[in-house]
Structures are given as structure tokens and as C-alpha cells.
Design an enzyme around this catalytic site. Sequence first.
Site, PDB file in Angstrom:
ATOM      1  N   GLY A 165       0.841  -1.202   0.000  1.00  0.00           N
ATOM      2  CA  GLY A 165       0.000   0.000   0.000  1.00  0.00           C
ATOM      3  C   GLY A 165       0.870   1.244   0.000  1.00  0.00           C
ATOM      4  N   ALA A 166       2.004   1.126  -0.684  1.00  0.00           N
ATOM      5  CA  ALA A 166       3.077   2.117  -0.536  1.00  0.00           C
ATOM      6  C   ALA A 166       2.693   3.511  -1.012  1.00  0.00           C
ATOM      7  CB  ALA A 166       4.327   1.634  -1.270  1.00  0.00           C
ATOM      8  N   SER A 167       1.766   3.615  -1.931  1.00  0.00           N
ATOM      9  CA  SER A 167       1.412   4.956  -2.398  1.00  0.00           C
ATOM     10  C   SER A 167       0.125   5.477  -1.762  1.00  0.00           C
ATOM     11  CB  SER A 167       1.309   4.991  -3.923  1.00  0.00           C
ATOM     12  OG  SER A 167       0.164   4.301  -4.335  1.00  0.00           O
ATOM     13  N   GLN A 181      -2.172   6.815   1.681  1.00  0.00           N
ATOM     14  CA  GLN A 181      -1.960   7.906   2.646  1.00  0.00           C
ATOM     15  C   GLN A 181      -0.868   7.612   3.670  1.00  0.00           C
ATOM     16  OE1 GLN A 181      -4.609  10.548   4.703  1.00  0.00           O
ATOM     17  NE2 GLN A 181      -5.852   8.681   4.880  1.00  0.00           N
ATOM     18  N   ASN A 186     -10.239  -8.859   2.907  1.00  0.00           N
ATOM     19  CA  ASN A 186      -8.876  -8.725   3.412  1.00  0.00           C
ATOM     20  C   ASN A 186      -8.217 -10.076   3.640  1.00  0.00           C
ATOM     21  OD1 ASN A 186      -7.967  -5.909   3.610  1.00  0.00           O
ATOM     22  ND2 ASN A 186      -9.958  -5.698   4.608  1.00  0.00           N
ATOM     23  N   GLY A 210      -2.746  -2.504   8.036  1.00  0.00           N
ATOM     24  CA  GLY A 210      -4.028  -2.545   7.310  1.00  0.00           C
ATOM     25  C   GLY A 210      -5.096  -3.246   8.129  1.00  0.00           C
ATOM     26  N   ASP A 222      -2.613   3.461  19.178  1.00  0.00           N
ATOM     27  CA  ASP A 222      -3.535   3.544  20.322  1.00  0.00           C
ATOM     28  C   ASP A 222      -2.746   3.839  21.595  1.00  0.00           C
ATOM     29  OD1 ASP A 222      -5.715   2.615  18.598  1.00  0.00           O
ATOM     30  OD2 ASP A 222      -4.649   0.710  18.652  1.00  0.00           O
ATOM     31  N   ARG A 255      -1.605   7.410  21.516  1.00  0.00           N
ATOM     32  CA  ARG A 255      -2.752   8.285  21.773  1.00  0.00           C
ATOM     33  C   ARG A 255      -3.064   8.332  23.267  1.00  0.00           C
ATOM     34  NH1 ARG A 255      -6.375   5.917  16.710  1.00  0.00           N
ATOM     35  NH2 ARG A 255      -5.763   7.513  15.190  1.00  0.00           N
ATOM     36  N   HIS A 284      -7.073  -3.935  17.792  1.00  0.00           N
ATOM     37  CA  HIS A 284      -6.997  -2.554  17.287  1.00  0.00           C
ATOM     38  C   HIS A 284      -8.360  -2.209  16.692  1.00  0.00           C
ATOM     39  CE1 HIS A 284      -5.844   1.089  15.283  1.00  0.00           C
ATOM     40  NE2 HIS A 284      -6.213   0.586  14.125  1.00  0.00           N
TER      41      HIS A 284
END
Length: 328
Positions: free
Chosen positions: A11-13, A15, A105, A131, A160, A163, A188
Site C-alpha cells: 500500500g506504498a502509495s 496515505q 482482506n 491494514g 492507540d 494516543r 486494534h
Amino acid sequence: GKQPVRIAVTGASGQIGYQLLFRIASGSMLGPDQPVILQCLELPQAMNALKGVSMELDDCAFPLLKGIVQTDDPNRAFAGADYALLVGARPRSKGMERGDLLKANAEIFSVQGKALDKNANKDTLRVLVVGNPANTNALIAARNAPSIDPKRFSAMTRLDHNRGLAQLAEKTGSSVTDIEKFCIWGNHSATQYPDINFGSINGKSLTSIINDDEWVKKNFIPTVQQRGAAIIAARGLSSAASAASAAIDHMRDWTYGTNGQWTSMAIYSEGEYGADKGLYFSYPVIVSPNGKYEIVKGLQLDQFSKERFEKTRAELVEEMTAIKELLP
Ligand code: NDP
């Protein structure tokens, strides 16, 4: 100098990928003396965007960046990989049921698990699944990689965790680094349990410093659990820079250790604290300087904590059950 390590990012490109690659290449993840080769995986339709990201990486002239692979073939992306950050995942589209999302997934992470099994460097590999649904995706990838130690797979609860630290630092007027023994249990997801009961600042217990059980239950826990949604509401986009930063923290600490401090990682459960063996479950861990993590042992959970633990455990079992027939 050190030999370059191979770091696969899927998913390198996207966000998160766009934030992550630059931090890795600059040395934030593995330090200023560790050269890296980035092995980027994208979907065929995102290869052009990946080309643009790769051009920008070139233009940074990062001294540590020794190569960039751009591919839509998982076998190439994972070839000789020492690290794999699995960020790409199928997002929830309108009207999609949770079960459909899990299954979509499951397919992606089955393919990637098999490709890791065939191609990665099994003696050094560290896998972080970002992911979503991250814990269950980690389980699927690991189960499809039978020749790799399942302890080499993990899912990210570090965001988490961070945060939680930020909220606690603000509440107590202290610095994030002053807060010890805080952790995230479980999934998560919104059922995660941010636990302050063992926490302390300068040896004084967090619960006594805060002294406001109402705040913990009605404010702190829901704020951490729902922070992702709050960021979407404010930014109009999901969190990406903070997610990438947490991934950097996770991999750095897993490699170089936590100096005796607790952090949170979703890791292969052997049944510790009553989670089901085989789940990827977030625990408080300490990583030694040689890069081995250990779950903190001997903690006594009170009634409230047990209830929260049970809720997130049950959700992970449910997720696993939904994709069970897809497991090898
Ligand atoms: P993002 O980079 O924003 O997010 C990627 C994944 O990280 C999502 O599953 C997202 O979950 C998850 N995530 C985990 N924690 C967080 C967090 N705290 N905040 C935000 N996200 C979090 O997604 P993009 O759509 O921008 O990019 C994904 C890229 O992956 C695309 O470029 C796409 O082409 C690629 N992709 C690659 C695949 C492959 O290599 N086989 C398969 C599918 C996609 P959530 O959805 O819950 O926000």
C-alpha cells in the site's frame, strides 16, 4: 558500514505509505547508520502513483536509501525482506458488511502470507500489519506462512498506545516520556482496552495522580478508542502521519528494545492472560536490546479490566470465526 536491510511496504502509495516511506528512508526507523532498500508493493492501478512517490524519494537524496523496488508482485516485494510493513488493505466501502470486509482482506493477506513464506528472510523477518482489521489480517498472513515463526508477525496497537500517552500527559501535566506501564489490551478496534491501572509517573500510581475514575471511564477510554473517528471528523481524512509514526516506533522498538519500558504490540498469543492461543492480541511488552519481546507477566486485572478484556477478546474470536474457512 552496515549492509542495507530490505524493507517491504505494501500500500506504498496510499496515505500512510506516503508518510511512512520518507521516515524509513531518512533513518527514523532503524537509525542514522542503517542503510535501507525499500521494496514497495502496490496494486496495478496504483503503480503510476507509486512511480511519483519513488521520484520524490529520489529527490530527497537520502544518504541511507540504497534502492527502491516498485512492483505489483508480492514475490518481488518480499524477496529477501528483513522487514515487512503491511499497510495496504481493502477499505470498507459503502454498504459493505463487516464480514465481507474481513473476507476481502483475508484474500489479500493469504496471498501476502504465502509470498512472505516463499521469499522473505526468515531469520531476520519482522512483520507489522497496519491494514485493518489488523489483528485478524496478521493471523491470516501468519497462518499462510507455515515456515515462518508466528512470533515474527505482529499487528499495530502502538498508535492507540501513543494516543493514550498523549491524553495522560495532558491530563497530568507531565511529559509522555514520564508515563510508565501504560498499555493497550486486545484488538486494534473500538473494543481495545487502554489500561492505566499499572501506570505510574516517577513511581507514583497514575490512578492516584489522576484520582478521577469518572474521567478514566467516561473520557479517557472512549477518547482513545474513538480517536480515529475524531480525526476523520476534523481532517476529512483518516489519520495517516500519526499512524506512520506509530509504525516507525513499533519497528524501531522491536529492533533496538524499549529500555525496560512497556509498550503495546499485538502479538501471537500463547494464551497469556486468558486470550485464545493463536490470536494476535495486544499485550504490554518489553523488548530487550537484542530485539526479543516478552509479554509483561504476573499482572492482576481487576473486575472492570477483566470485563473490558473479555469484550475485546470475544471480538477477536468473532473475527477469526468469520474467516475460519479461509484459513489453511
Ligand atoms: P491508508 O494508507 O490511509 O490506510 C491503509 C490501511 O491502514 C487501512 O486498512 C487503514 O484502515 C489502516 N489503518 C490502521 N490504523 C490506522 C489508523 N490509525 N489511521 C488510519 N488508517 C489506519 O489507506 P489508502 O487507501 O490511502 O492506501 C491504501 C493503499 O493500499 C492504496 O494505495 C491501495 O492501492 C493499496 N492496496 C494495496 C493492496 C495490495 O498491495 N495487495 C491491497 C489493497 C490496497 P481503515 O481502512 O480502517 O482506515
